[in-house]
Design an enzyme around this catalytic site. Structure first.
Site, short mmCIF file in Angstrom:
data_model
loop_
_atom_site.label_atom_id
_atom_site.label_comp_id
_atom_site.label_asym_id
_atom_site.label_seq_id
_atom_site.Cartn_x
_atom_site.Cartn_y
_atom_site.Cartn_z
N GLU A 39 0.74 -1.00 0.03
CA GLU A 39 -0.24 0.17 -0.13
C GLU A 39 0.92 1.12 -0.19
OE1 GLU A 39 -4.13 -1.54 2.03
OE2 GLU A 39 -2.70 -0.71 3.30
N GLU A 74 -6.61 -7.39 -1.03
CA GLU A 74 -7.06 -7.24 0.34
C GLU A 74 -8.68 -6.86 -0.03
OE1 GLU A 74 -4.86 -4.82 3.07
OE2 GLU A 74 -3.10 -5.53 2.39
#
Length: 675
Positions: free
Chosen positions: A151, A309
């Site tokens: 991320e 995710e």
């Protein structure tokens, strides 16, 4: 060289953090993963402190056992470089690598992503650990993909320290050809005595007493995205050198709460484009956000992508972290598959009992296997196995929505005519009626090839460069149907207002001219009349519009602009260019978009009841019709003769029944060719 994920079928799994548990738990993890149908897990994402306990000293014994255990159990590893969370020893040795916020405060370590993206010490350490991992595990049979970092930009998209300032200046010198006068002209620095006489005078847009220069801020956003991208490519290249055939990815965050990176620039650098997507508890129709995000991801990837995710239930970072309703876990996951995901993964496999994310849901929750979540996880694994043949299929679309991160950043800078304009809200307002109608949508850059689309929509393109403006104009002039929203075409790539009236770059193709915007106050509607439903209103925006070749479709019915055109249409051969100078209420906007897309020859995927999401993926020899019931009432939907419902294996004739709150996926015989 094309590098693809070798995991067969639709990949299934999540983040696996066995280092957080005693080793005797690992055997149970393997047994339960097999029971759930898990085929791939991401490992090592936050394990830097354990892999490198001190600088240059490595301990791979734990990772050796984990990877061997996964391989023995037939589970592939998406092996991460752990560079999103440098260990404490690194910051003790390099305190200058800590990030600084725009107010000048140095942030401490003790969480994740607490580093300056421009820090030479961080880059050196990150490449060192990536190289050590690559050297040791390049040939390990469990490793199916490299997971670079985690991320990017989630918590440190920008650092305002002196090191970042020097890196920003280097980026600017490259952008402007080492020509300081070119920068001054691009930034309009004659305003407020901001002219720079030396590169060293330029700083990041730190906290200041008034509004910072808009182009300065925009270039800063571009730099921050590029600086993080350079970290990704540097790590990727280290991994690629050791294992040339193993694909590499990192997890994007195409979701409502994140806008820091220009993923059009990032996507070509990934072998497998992947995303993290989490629902907002405050969104009563979060299924629309799932669809929009999925369509954008598929467009970035140019085809199938991977959901890296999402959550089985509640997250841990919202003010109120709502659990998912019965059936929602399955609907969410398969809705992502419908939009092109070739794999479904969660954060995380086993719910943590300690740490900052201890209240984040997982595939294996705190309650263990005696839980609804576990039952849903096992059922989803069976679903994905039944849908294995869907892998690699695409989602054909005849409608494109123009999406541009530069335009988003620029629109939301301070000192706009209205501070109420939110790029994603405007795009979603146009996307939602298409979603409800079962219209497939791609997202495109302003300069993309538009020849394959019947209809192109630009809900807001406040900033557009000459190339993008010319591309959209040419599309309409060649007979395509183009619809443009208000406050578009207003500024060029340097945030300079396009003079001569609004909507700037699109005045000629739209056949309209406005000399003044009249933004509306929050909660202040304006009535609309004309070819619109009764009681139609507009919000957010109005403007004094004059026809210069277009025809009025609707007008403002009250207020200071009463009688002035609000929605216009200009014919271009077999197509048309539409302009919406306000944001119509949802029913009116839906009616307008229905008219526009019908005129363009765009029809729904199939006829379905309201509340049943419909998407068709196109395979080599068959089509796959995804039907997701969001109403809780169920539905009967017509299908092609000779179809099979894949989740049950049943042959269906003429129609398929979608149970209340459930999903059906129908393999249909191919009819016709092309889009």
């Amino acid at each position: 060289m094309k590098r693809t994920l070798s995991v067969p079928g639709l990949a299934y799994g999540g983040d696996y953090n066995p280092e957080q548990w005693p080793e005797e738990v690992w055997a149970e993890d393997m047994r339960l993963m097999r029971e759930a149908g898990v085929s791939m897990v991401s490992v090592g994402i936050f394990s830097w402190a354990l892999l490198e306990p001190s600088e240059g000293v490595y301990d791979f014994s734990r990772m050796d056992r984990i990877l061997d255990l996964l391989h023995e159990n037939g589970i592939a590893a998406d092996l991460a470089t752990p560079t999103a969370a440098p260990p404490a020893w690194f910051f003790r040795a390099h305190p200058e690598a800590l990030p600084v916020d725009r107010d000048g405060r140095t942030l401490s370590y003790g969480s994740r992503q607490t580093f300056c993206p421009s820090s030479p010490a961080y880059r050196e350490a990150a490449l060192r650990i990536a190289g050590a991992l690559a050297e040791r595990y390049a040939g390990h049979p469990a490793v199916a993909m490299w997971h670079v970092h985690n991320e990017y930009g989630c918590h440190n998209a920008a650092c305002y320290c002196d090191t970042s300032a020097a890196a920003f200046r280097r980026w600017l010198r490259a952008r402007y050809g080492d020509d300081l006068a070119a920068l001054n002209n691009a930034w309009g620095t004659t305003f407020w005595s901001q002219w720079y006489y030396a590169w060293e005078e330029i700083l990041p847009p730190r906290a200041t007493g008034a509004v910072p220069n808009p182009t300065h801020q925009l270039d800063w956003r571009r730099f921050c995205s590029d600086e993080l991208l350079s970290l990704y490519t540097a790590e990727r290249d280290v991994l690629r050198a050791a294992a040339p055939s193993v694909p590499a990815t990192t997890n994007f965050m195409v979701m409502a709460t994140f806008d820091a990176l220009d993923y059009w620039r990032w996507a070509p650098e990934l072998d497998v484009v992947a995303n993290d997507h989490y629902l907002m508890s405050t969104d009563p129709e979060s299924q629309i956000d799932i669809a929009l995000s999925g369509d954008l991801m598929r467009s970035l990837a140019g085809g199938p992508w991977l959901l890296m995710e999402h959550s089985t239930g509640a997250v841990n970072w919202q003010p109120v972290n709502r659990a998912k309703n019965p059936g929602e876990l399955r609907r969410n996951a398969l809705a992502h598959v419908a939009r092109g995901a070739d794999g479904i993964a969660y954060f995380q496999w086993r719910a943590a009992k300690a740490g900052a994310e201890q209240w984040h849901s997982a595939m294996l929750p705190h309650a263990g296997t005696d839980s609804r979540i576990w039952q849903d996880v096992v059922r989803l694994g069976a679903d994905l196995k039944a849908l294995a043949e869907v892998r690699g299929s695409t989602v054909p679309a005849e409608v494109a929505i123009v999406w541009d991160w530069n335009a988003r950043w620029a629109l939301e800078l301070p000192s706009q005519p209205s501070g109420e304009l939110r790029y994603l809200d405007l795009v979603r307002s146009w996307y939602e009626p298409l979603w409800r109608s079962g219209i497939a949508v791609d997202f495109v850059r302003p300069d993309a090839d538009l020849s394959g689309y019947r209809l192109v929509l630009a809900p807001n393109l406040y900033l557009v460069d000459d190339t993008g403006a010319a591309n959209l104009t040419a599309y309409a002039e060649r007979g395509g149907t183009l619809a443009v929203g208000f406050h578009s075409g207003a500024v060029d790539e340097n945030c300079h207002v396009r003079l001569g009236g609004y909507p700037g770059a699109f005045r000629a193709v739209l056949g309209v001219r406005s000399d003044e915007p009249f933004p509306l106050l929050p909660g202040e509607p304006v009535a609309l009349s004309g070819a619109v439903p009764g009681g139609a209103t507009g919000t957010l925006w109005s403007e004094r519009l004059r026809l210069e070749g277009a025809e009025a479709v609707a007008a403002y019915a009250d207020g200071p602009l009463a009688g002035t055109p609000a929605v216009t249409r200009r014919a271009h051969g077999t197509g048309a260019a539409w302009y919406l100078a306000t944001l119509p209420d949802p029913a009116t906007l839906a009616a307008l978009l229905d008219r526009i897309r019908t005129e363009a020859g765009v029809e729904p995927v199939c006829t379905s009841p309201p509340g049943v999401e419909v998407v068709r993926r196109r395979g080599t020899d068959a089509d796959y019709l995804f039907l997701v019931d969001h109403t809780g009432h169920g539905a009967s939907v017509p299908v092609r003769p000779g179809a099979t419902e894949l989740l049950t294996g049943k042959v269906v004739h003429d129609s398929v029944t979608v149970p209340p709150g459930e999903i059906a996926v129908v393999r249909e015989p191919r009819v016709g060719q092309g889009k």
